[in-house]
Design a protein around this motif. Structure first.
Motif, PDB file in Angstrom:
ATOM      1  N   GLY B 132       0.812  -1.222   0.000  1.00 48.09           N
ATOM      2  CA  GLY B 132       0.000   0.000   0.000  1.00 48.09           C
ATOM      3  C   GLY B 132       0.840   1.265   0.000  1.00 48.09           C
ATOM      4  N   LEU B 133       1.678   1.409   1.031  1.00 50.46           N
ATOM      5  CA  LEU B 133       2.532   2.590   1.153  1.00 50.46           C
ATOM      6  C   LEU B 133       3.947   2.148   1.499  1.00 50.46           C
ATOM      7  N   GLY B 134       4.901   2.953   1.070  1.00 47.18           N
ATOM      8  CA  GLY B 134       6.295   2.634   1.390  1.00 47.18           C
ATOM      9  C   GLY B 134       7.090   3.896   1.654  1.00 47.18           C
ATOM     10  N   GLY B 135       8.351   3.700   2.024  1.00 42.51           N
ATOM     11  CA  GLY B 135       9.192   4.862   2.293  1.00 42.51           C
ATOM     12  C   GLY B 135      10.645   4.591   1.941  1.00 42.51           C
ATOM     13  N   TRP B 136      11.415   5.652   1.801  1.00 44.75           N
ATOM     14  CA  TRP B 136      12.834   5.589   1.480  1.00 44.75           C
ATOM     15  C   TRP B 136      13.063   4.919   0.099  1.00 44.75           C
ATOM     16  N   GLY B 137      14.277   4.538  -0.200  1.00 46.79           N
ATOM     17  CA  GLY B 137      14.566   3.907  -1.493  1.00 46.79           C
ATOM     18  C   GLY B 137      14.237   4.811  -2.660  1.00 46.79           C
ATOM     19  N   ASN B 138      14.468   6.118  -2.492  1.00 46.16           N
ATOM     20  CA  ASN B 138      14.167   7.108  -3.543  1.00 46.16           C
ATOM     21  C   ASN B 138      12.694   7.166  -3.925  1.00 46.16           C
ATOM     22  N   ARG B 139      11.827   6.753  -3.006  1.00 47.14           N
ATOM     23  CA  ARG B 139      10.403   6.893  -3.311  1.00 47.14           C
ATOM     24  C   ARG B 139      10.052   8.396  -3.357  1.00 47.14           C
ATOM     25  N   SER B 140       9.165   8.748  -4.276  1.00 49.32           N
ATOM     26  CA  SER B 140       8.741  10.142  -4.437  1.00 49.32           C
ATOM     27  C   SER B 140       7.347  10.153  -5.049  1.00 49.32           C
ATOM     28  N   GLN B 141       6.936  11.329  -5.575  1.00 51.18           N
ATOM     29  CA  GLN B 141       5.593  11.450  -6.161  1.00 51.18           C
ATOM     30  C   GLN B 141       5.347  10.425  -7.273  1.00 51.18           C
ATOM     31  N   LYS B 142       6.417   9.937  -7.902  1.00 51.46           N
ATOM     32  CA  LYS B 142       6.225   8.953  -8.977  1.00 51.46           C
ATOM     33  C   LYS B 142       5.650   7.637  -8.434  1.00 51.46           C
ATOM     34  N   ASP B 143       5.776   7.397  -7.111  1.00 52.43           N
ATOM     35  CA  ASP B 143       5.341   6.124  -6.526  1.00 52.43           C
ATOM     36  C   ASP B 143       3.920   6.164  -5.968  1.00 52.43           C
ATOM     37  N   GLY B 144       3.348   7.396  -5.923  1.00 55.84           N
ATOM     38  CA  GLY B 144       1.995   7.517  -5.384  1.00 55.84           C
ATOM     39  C   GLY B 144       1.941   8.636  -4.364  1.00 55.84           C
ATOM     40  N   PRO B 145       0.718   8.959  -3.887  1.00 54.85           N
ATOM     41  CA  PRO B 145       0.551  10.089  -2.964  1.00 54.85           C
ATOM     42  C   PRO B 145       0.986   9.749  -1.539  1.00 54.85           C
ATOM     43  N   TYR B 146       1.215  10.789  -0.742  1.00 53.42           N
ATOM     44  CA  TYR B 146       1.311  10.625   0.707  1.00 53.42           C
ATOM     45  C   TYR B 146      -0.096  10.315   1.197  1.00 53.42           C
ATOM     46  N   VAL B 147      -0.202   9.458   2.182  1.00 47.83           N
ATOM     47  CA  VAL B 147      -1.508   9.213   2.794  1.00 47.83           C
ATOM     48  C   VAL B 147      -1.361   9.377   4.295  1.00 47.83           C
ATOM     49  N   TYR B 148      -2.230  10.203   4.874  1.00 45.55           N
ATOM     50  CA  TYR B 148      -2.195  10.422   6.322  1.00 45.55           C
ATOM     51  C   TYR B 148      -3.559  10.890   6.792  1.00 45.55           C
ATOM     52  N   TYR B 149      -3.679  11.188   8.060  1.00 47.40           N
ATOM     53  CA  TYR B 149      -4.950  11.641   8.614  1.00 47.40           C
ATOM     54  C   TYR B 149      -4.852  13.077   9.078  1.00 47.40           C
ATOM     55  N   GLU B 197      10.521   4.006  16.453  1.00 52.65           N
ATOM     56  CA  GLU B 197      10.477   5.007  15.389  1.00 52.65           C
ATOM     57  C   GLU B 197       9.032   5.179  14.939  1.00 52.65           C
ATOM     58  N   LEU B 198       8.641   6.426  14.717  1.00 45.97           N
ATOM     59  CA  LEU B 198       7.301   6.690  14.213  1.00 45.97           C
ATOM     60  C   LEU B 198       7.434   7.026  12.719  1.00 45.97           C
ATOM     61  N   TYR B 199       7.185   6.024  11.895  1.00 43.36           N
ATOM     62  CA  TYR B 199       7.325   6.222  10.449  1.00 43.36           C
ATOM     63  C   TYR B 199       6.356   7.303   9.953  1.00 43.36           C
ATOM     64  N   ALA B 200       6.832   8.121   9.033  1.00 39.72           N
ATOM     65  CA  ALA B 200       6.018   9.208   8.508  1.00 39.72           C
ATOM     66  C   ALA B 200       6.304   9.382   7.007  1.00 39.72           C
ATOM     67  N   LYS B 201       5.494  10.205   6.383  1.00 42.24           N
ATOM     68  CA  LYS B 201       5.665  10.545   4.958  1.00 42.24           C
ATOM     69  C   LYS B 201       5.696   9.315   4.058  1.00 42.24           C
ATOM     70  N   LEU B 202       4.959   8.286   4.443  1.00 44.51           N
ATOM     71  CA  LEU B 202       4.900   7.116   3.566  1.00 44.51           C
ATOM     72  C   LEU B 202       4.035   7.465   2.357  1.00 44.51           C
ATOM     73  N   ARG B 203       4.437   6.951   1.205  1.00 47.06           N
ATOM     74  CA  ARG B 203       3.640   7.195   0.002  1.00 47.06           C
ATOM     75  C   ARG B 203       3.639   5.956  -0.875  1.00 47.06           C
ATOM     76  N   GLY B 204       2.591   5.810  -1.661  1.00 53.55           N
ATOM     77  CA  GLY B 204       2.492   4.626  -2.498  1.00 53.55           C
ATOM     78  C   GLY B 204       1.137   4.562  -3.153  1.00 53.55           C
TER      79      GLY B 204
END
Lengths: 130, 403
Positions: B132-149, B197-204
């Motif tokens: 669904g969502l991931g982070g790091w590894g050069n992920r950016s807008q090309k991988d999908g939106p940020y999702v949060y509340y 760690e509180l993961y943040a800014k995940l996108r996918g």
């Protein structure tokens, strides 16, 4: 009434009164805040309710020793106020919902929880019954 | 006729015994690891142990070759398992293994993406749809939106920027966003999670995904100021994926993995991924909104193990095991018999000459309110010990104050 710790209420520790048009909050530092600052500027008229006025907690106590009058924070109020906190602690310590009879000052139908209402005193100390 | 009845009883007895021996271990789990920017050598055995504790899993660990090794040698038969746990963040698997994994999930296989599992495989499209969502590894807008509340609303934010961040490790509050999901059902709506760690800014891609829990990422701790997704469930083909961002491992494991909130949601998430349902009970030591809860040994101790620890207590040590005992008594005692069960076990420690006086003092304090005549003779015996005289007499006086 609701008891909450400081982290859970935005206004911090103290007492808050809620009315139909807003709230007033006071903390131990005598800092008053209100939902609308105008509330704090309202003048209480002579024919309205005026509460006991004290500008100095300790001075008020000493005055009352002399005058034999009642203090701004009388012992009955203190007793009933802390009862709520202590009963909350007993409920937490036992993991049970407890029922309090405020007239007899007893926990109803729970002998185990009742044991936590006081501490046994080492002789010759005791709590005198008045 | 009598013989037939006897025979039937024997048969029923056998069935009961066999079921008990089986331990109900009905699901097979595979933990995939071998490369990670995290201490996978400490985390994977803990994850395995935590799964075994449920009594419903068997678990194996499959290691990839080390970095630079021949990835073609890594090709586990995923189809043999009900759930695959991803404790992996490293080089790409072979095309053949990737295809087998996609096939496994499409056909109904379960997956748990654990902590840096969502850092893995940024270039693998199907994998990113699974988590669904991931982070790091050069992920950016090309991988999908940020999702949060934001408040009670989920935000899908297409802003440009890198994926994946976390601030300083700290204890934080987790908020269940769906308390009716099998994984979160019965848990408190909010609880304090152990230092992590509180993961943040995940996108996918975030397709077929539901966020079942979030945590507020405080800017004071280097966070984003948003409520970030913490636990997610995703459907992919017939497969179910449970995504937990929690559980950052130290060299020895550490507080994030000792957190009962992590352990419980991981166990429940794994069962849900394997079967679509959750049959496990909520443990007595699950954290609350008032505070975190840790299992120093990564497992729920039996009452006997807990009392053994208390019998070795001295005042220089943590009272954690005693707190556990108190919580057990509070949560598991409804009737006089329940209290008596605890009381008898505690009296055994009082009678044990090898148990420490400091441990006995703690037990005397607890027995003073929840005990009964069952403990009186043992306490009277301890009153003869000058070290324990005060505590023993205190307990006796309180026990006799209200029968």
């Amino acid at each position: 009434m609701r008891i909450a710790n400081e982290d859970r209420i935005g206004k911090g520790a103290g007492a808050t009164w809620y009315g139909d048009k807003g709230w007033i909050h006071v903390n131990r530092g005598n800092t008053l805040t209100a939902s609308d600052p105008k509330i704090l500027e309202e003048v209480i008229a002579d024919n309205e309710i005026h509460l006991y006025k004290s500008t100095d907690h300790i001075g008020n106590f000493l005055d009352c020793v002399k005058s034999r009058g009642e203090t701004v924070a009388p012992v009955d109020i203190a007793h009933r106020s802390i009862s709520v906190g202590l009963l909350g602690e007993i409920a937490m310590s036992t993991g049970q919902k407890i029922q309090w009879d405020p007239v007899k000052q007893e926990i109803i139908g729970n002998p185990k929880a009742s044991r936590l209402l006081t501490r046994p005193y080492r002789q010759p100390w005791n709590v005198p019954t008045i | 006729m009598k013989n037939l009845v006897k025979y039937l009883f024997v048969c029923i007895g056998l069935v009961v015994v066999l079921t008990a021996c089986n331990g109900g271990a009905s699901y097979k789990a595979l933990i995939v690891t071998g490369q990670n920017n995290h201490n996978w050598k400490s985390s994977s055995p803990i994850l395995k142990e935590v799964l075994l504790q449920t009594g419903i899993f068997t678990a194996e660990i499959a290691k990839t070759p080390e970095k630079g090794g021949d990835m073609n040698t890594f090709n586990p038969d995923f189809s043999k398992y009900n759930v695959v746990i991803i404790d992996y963040n490293g080089e790409s698997w072979s095309e053949k293994t990737k295809a087998a994994f996609v096939e496994y999930v499409k056909n109904g296989g379960g997956v748990v993406s654990y902590h840096a599992g969502d850092n893995s495989f940024p270039e693998w499209k199907e994998y990113n749809e699974m988590i669904g969502l991931g982070g790091w590894g050069n992920r950016s807008q090309k991988d999908g939106p940020y999702v949060y509340y934001k408040g009670d609303k989920m935000v899908i934010d297409t802003a440009a920027g890198s994926g994946g961040a976390h601030g300083k490790r700290h204890e934080f509050e987790i908020k269940a966003r769906n308390v009716e999901h099998p994984i979160t059902k019965g848990l408190p709506q909010r609880w304090i999670h152990g230092t992590d760690e509180l993961y943040a800014k995940l996108r996918g891609p975030g397709k077929n995904m539901e966020i079942i829990a979030t945590a507020f990422s405080d800017t004071a701790k280097g966070g984003t100021g948003r409520s970030e997704p913490i636990l997610m469930v995703i459907n992919y083909g017939k497969g179910r994926i449970f995504h937990t961002t929690l559980g950052h491992p130290d060299k020895e494991g550490g507080p994030a993995l000792q957190c009962v909130g992590f352990i419980t949601t991981f166990q429940r998430g794994a069962e849900w991924a394997a079967s679509g349902k959750v049959t496990q009970k909520i443990p007595y030591d699950f954290p609350t909104a008032a505070g975190s809860s840790y299992r120093l040994d990564y497992k729920e101790l039996t009452l006997e193990e807990d009392l053994n620890k208390i019998s070795q207590y001295d005042i220089t040590k943590s009272t954690k095991y005693f707190t556990d005992l108190q919580n057990r008594i509070r949560k598991e005692s409804k009737t006089a018999d329940d209290y008596a069960k605890f009381e008898k076990a505690m009296v055994k420690v009082l009678e044990n000459k090898g148990a420490s006086d400091d441990g006995k003092k703690l037990l005397l304090r607890e027995l003073s309110w929840m005990g009964s005549e069952l403990s009186v003779s043992a306490i009277k015996e301890l009153a003869k010990n000058p070290n324990l005289k005060d505590e023993a007499e205190f307990a006796l006086a309180r026990l006799s104050s209200s029968k």
